[in-house]
Design a protein around this motif. Structure first.
Motif, PDB file in Angstrom:
ATOM      1  N   ALA A 127     -31.324 -13.778 -40.347  1.00  0.00           N
ATOM      2  CA  ALA A 127     -30.131 -14.456 -40.850  1.00  0.00           C
ATOM      3  C   ALA A 127     -29.456 -15.259 -39.736  1.00  0.00           C
ATOM      4  O   ALA A 127     -28.944 -16.365 -39.976  1.00  0.00           O
ATOM      5  CB  ALA A 127     -29.151 -13.437 -41.431  1.00  0.00           C
ATOM      6  N   ILE A 128     -29.457 -14.706 -38.530  1.00  0.00           N
ATOM      7  CA  ILE A 128     -28.859 -15.424 -37.388  1.00  0.00           C
ATOM      8  C   ILE A 128     -29.651 -16.692 -37.082  1.00  0.00           C
ATOM      9  O   ILE A 128     -29.077 -17.755 -36.824  1.00  0.00           O
ATOM     10  CB  ILE A 128     -28.808 -14.488 -36.163  1.00  0.00           C
ATOM     11  N   VAL A 129     -30.990 -16.613 -37.120  1.00  0.00           N
ATOM     12  CA  VAL A 129     -31.833 -17.795 -36.876  1.00  0.00           C
ATOM     13  C   VAL A 129     -31.577 -18.855 -37.939  1.00  0.00           C
ATOM     14  O   VAL A 129     -31.457 -20.051 -37.636  1.00  0.00           O
ATOM     15  CB  VAL A 129     -33.317 -17.387 -36.854  1.00  0.00           C
ATOM     16  N   ALA A 130     -31.484 -18.431 -39.209  1.00  0.00           N
ATOM     17  CA  ALA A 130     -31.240 -19.378 -40.298  1.00  0.00           C
ATOM     18  C   ALA A 130     -29.896 -20.082 -40.107  1.00  0.00           C
ATOM     19  O   ALA A 130     -29.778 -21.297 -40.321  1.00  0.00           O
ATOM     20  CB  ALA A 130     -31.283 -18.646 -41.640  1.00  0.00           C
ATOM     21  N   GLN A 131     -28.871 -19.320 -39.706  1.00  0.00           N
ATOM     22  CA  GLN A 131     -27.565 -19.920 -39.515  1.00  0.00           C
ATOM     23  C   GLN A 131     -27.576 -20.922 -38.363  1.00  0.00           C
ATOM     24  O   GLN A 131     -26.960 -21.993 -38.437  1.00  0.00           O
ATOM     25  CB  GLN A 131     -26.532 -18.807 -39.246  1.00  0.00           C
ATOM     26  N   LYS A 132     -28.288 -20.609 -37.285  1.00  0.00           N
ATOM     27  CA  LYS A 132     -28.376 -21.523 -36.148  1.00  0.00           C
ATOM     28  C   LYS A 132     -29.087 -22.827 -36.535  1.00  0.00           C
ATOM     29  O   LYS A 132     -28.684 -23.917 -36.130  1.00  0.00           O
ATOM     30  CB  LYS A 132     -29.103 -20.848 -34.984  1.00  0.00           C
ATOM     31  N   LEU A 133     -30.161 -22.693 -37.328  1.00  0.00           N
ATOM     32  CA  LEU A 133     -30.873 -23.891 -37.766  1.00  0.00           C
ATOM     33  C   LEU A 133     -29.980 -24.774 -38.646  1.00  0.00           C
ATOM     34  O   LEU A 133     -29.929 -25.995 -38.475  1.00  0.00           O
ATOM     35  CB  LEU A 133     -32.134 -23.497 -38.529  1.00  0.00           C
ATOM     36  N   ARG A 134     -29.264 -24.165 -39.581  1.00  0.00           N
ATOM     37  CA  ARG A 134     -28.391 -24.939 -40.459  1.00  0.00           C
ATOM     38  C   ARG A 134     -27.262 -25.614 -39.673  1.00  0.00           C
ATOM     39  O   ARG A 134     -26.903 -26.764 -39.942  1.00  0.00           O
ATOM     40  CB  ARG A 134     -27.817 -24.030 -41.536  1.00  0.00           C
ATOM     41  N   THR A 135     -26.729 -24.904 -38.691  1.00  0.00           N
ATOM     42  CA  THR A 135     -25.662 -25.483 -37.866  1.00  0.00           C
ATOM     43  C   THR A 135     -26.185 -26.674 -37.076  1.00  0.00           C
ATOM     44  O   THR A 135     -25.511 -27.712 -36.948  1.00  0.00           O
ATOM     45  CB  THR A 135     -25.089 -24.431 -36.915  1.00  0.00           C
ATOM     46  N   SER A 136     -27.398 -26.553 -36.541  1.00  0.00           N
ATOM     47  CA  SER A 136     -27.984 -27.660 -35.773  1.00  0.00           C
ATOM     48  C   SER A 136     -28.228 -28.875 -36.653  1.00  0.00           C
ATOM     49  O   SER A 136     -27.968 -30.010 -36.261  1.00  0.00           O
ATOM     50  CB  SER A 136     -29.294 -27.207 -35.131  1.00  0.00           C
ATOM     51  N   GLU A 153     -26.645 -29.646 -39.438  1.00  0.00           N
ATOM     52  CA  GLU A 153     -25.349 -30.222 -39.822  1.00  0.00           C
ATOM     53  C   GLU A 153     -24.767 -31.054 -38.678  1.00  0.00           C
ATOM     54  O   GLU A 153     -24.059 -32.031 -38.926  1.00  0.00           O
ATOM     55  CB  GLU A 153     -24.380 -29.101 -40.205  1.00  0.00           C
ATOM     56  N   LYS A 154     -25.056 -30.671 -37.453  1.00  0.00           N
ATOM     57  CA  LYS A 154     -24.554 -31.433 -36.309  1.00  0.00           C
ATOM     58  C   LYS A 154     -25.115 -32.850 -36.305  1.00  0.00           C
ATOM     59  O   LYS A 154     -24.448 -33.799 -35.881  1.00  0.00           O
ATOM     60  CB  LYS A 154     -24.935 -30.718 -35.003  1.00  0.00           C
ATOM     61  N   TYR A 155     -26.339 -33.023 -36.795  1.00  0.00           N
ATOM     62  CA  TYR A 155     -26.953 -34.350 -36.872  1.00  0.00           C
ATOM     63  C   TYR A 155     -26.617 -35.076 -38.174  1.00  0.00           C
ATOM     64  O   TYR A 155     -27.099 -36.195 -38.387  1.00  0.00           O
ATOM     65  CB  TYR A 155     -28.469 -34.232 -36.738  1.00  0.00           C
ATOM     66  N   GLY A 156     -25.801 -34.455 -39.018  1.00  0.00           N
ATOM     67  CA  GLY A 156     -25.375 -35.117 -40.252  1.00  0.00           C
ATOM     68  C   GLY A 156     -26.257 -34.838 -41.450  1.00  0.00           C
ATOM     69  O   GLY A 156     -26.147 -35.545 -42.461  1.00  0.00           O
TER      70      GLY A 156
END
Length: 215
Positions: free
Chosen positions: A142-151, A153-156
């Motif tokens: 779950a932590i890996v999934a959240q990090k990927l989604r955050t990254s 979103e940072k690129y739009g």
């Protein structure tokens, strides 16, 4: 006889040769110019000065009012043309810089979109795992999934296709159509595969089931 030539006649017919060389070929000394040669040289120089004097006086003559007006007008036209050329060059430079920046941004967005597109299958797997309850809050996955989604979103990167919104063929791909009573316009009934967009660029259309008006 008339053909007889006396020695005196021979001397009179001989040409006169003047040696005007400044260096004596026998002694190597510099010769001083003779009086008649000096006078001839001075006369030549004076003649040259006399010829150039009228030209200098002619050049010094002031322009007439009409000629001066034409000259001023030509100078104003030249300055105006140079100013227009300068403004045109500045405008072309600004347009060139704008095109370069626009192309650079478009190329950057295209590269990012291609990288994100290659990672979408992993995002799909994480979404399926979350839907089946496999992503327990606080777990490593779950932590890996959240990090990927955050990254992302940072690129739009944003999701495309939500249940209940109007169907848009520019962003949605209709996998199946479901005739539904009471429906007045094509509406997304279910999202089969999530779509993604990067700004205005569609990375992947959403695969959806569409509820259509019943006949």
């Amino acid at each position: 006889m008339a053909d007889d030539i006396t020695p005196e006649d021979d001397n009179a017919a001989e040409p006169v040769i003047r040696d005007k060389r400044r260096i004596d070929p026998e002694t190597g000394d510099v010769r001083e110019p003779k009086a008649d040669e000096q006078d001839e040289s001075d006369a030549t120089a004076e003649g040259a000065d006399d010829d150039s004097a009228p030209s200098a006086e002619a050049d010094a003559e002031p322009l007439s009012a009409e000629d001066q007006a034409l000259l001023d007008e030509a100078e104003r036209d030249l300055v105006a043309d140079m100013r227009n050329d300068m403004l045109r060059a500045q405008a072309e430079l600004v347009n060139f810089r704008t095109r370069v920046e626009r192309d650079r941004a478009a190329n950057r967005e295209a590269v990012i979109a291609e990288v994100l597109r290659s990672l979408l299958p992993a995002i799909d797997d994480l979404a399926r795992a979350e839907a089946h309850g496999d992503l327990v809050e606080g777990s490593p996955l779950a932590i890996v999934a959240q990090k990927l989604r955050t990254s992302f979103e940072k690129y739009g990167l944003k999701t495309v296709g939500e249940k209940g919104e109007a169907f848009d063929p520019a962003f949605h791909e209709a996998v199946v159509q479901i005739p539904t009573p009471g429906v007045t316009e094509n509406t997304i009934a279910d999202v089969i595969e999530q779509g993604y967009a990067l700004g205005d660029r569609l990375v992947r259309p959403a695969k959806v089931a569409v509820a259509v008006p019943a006949e």
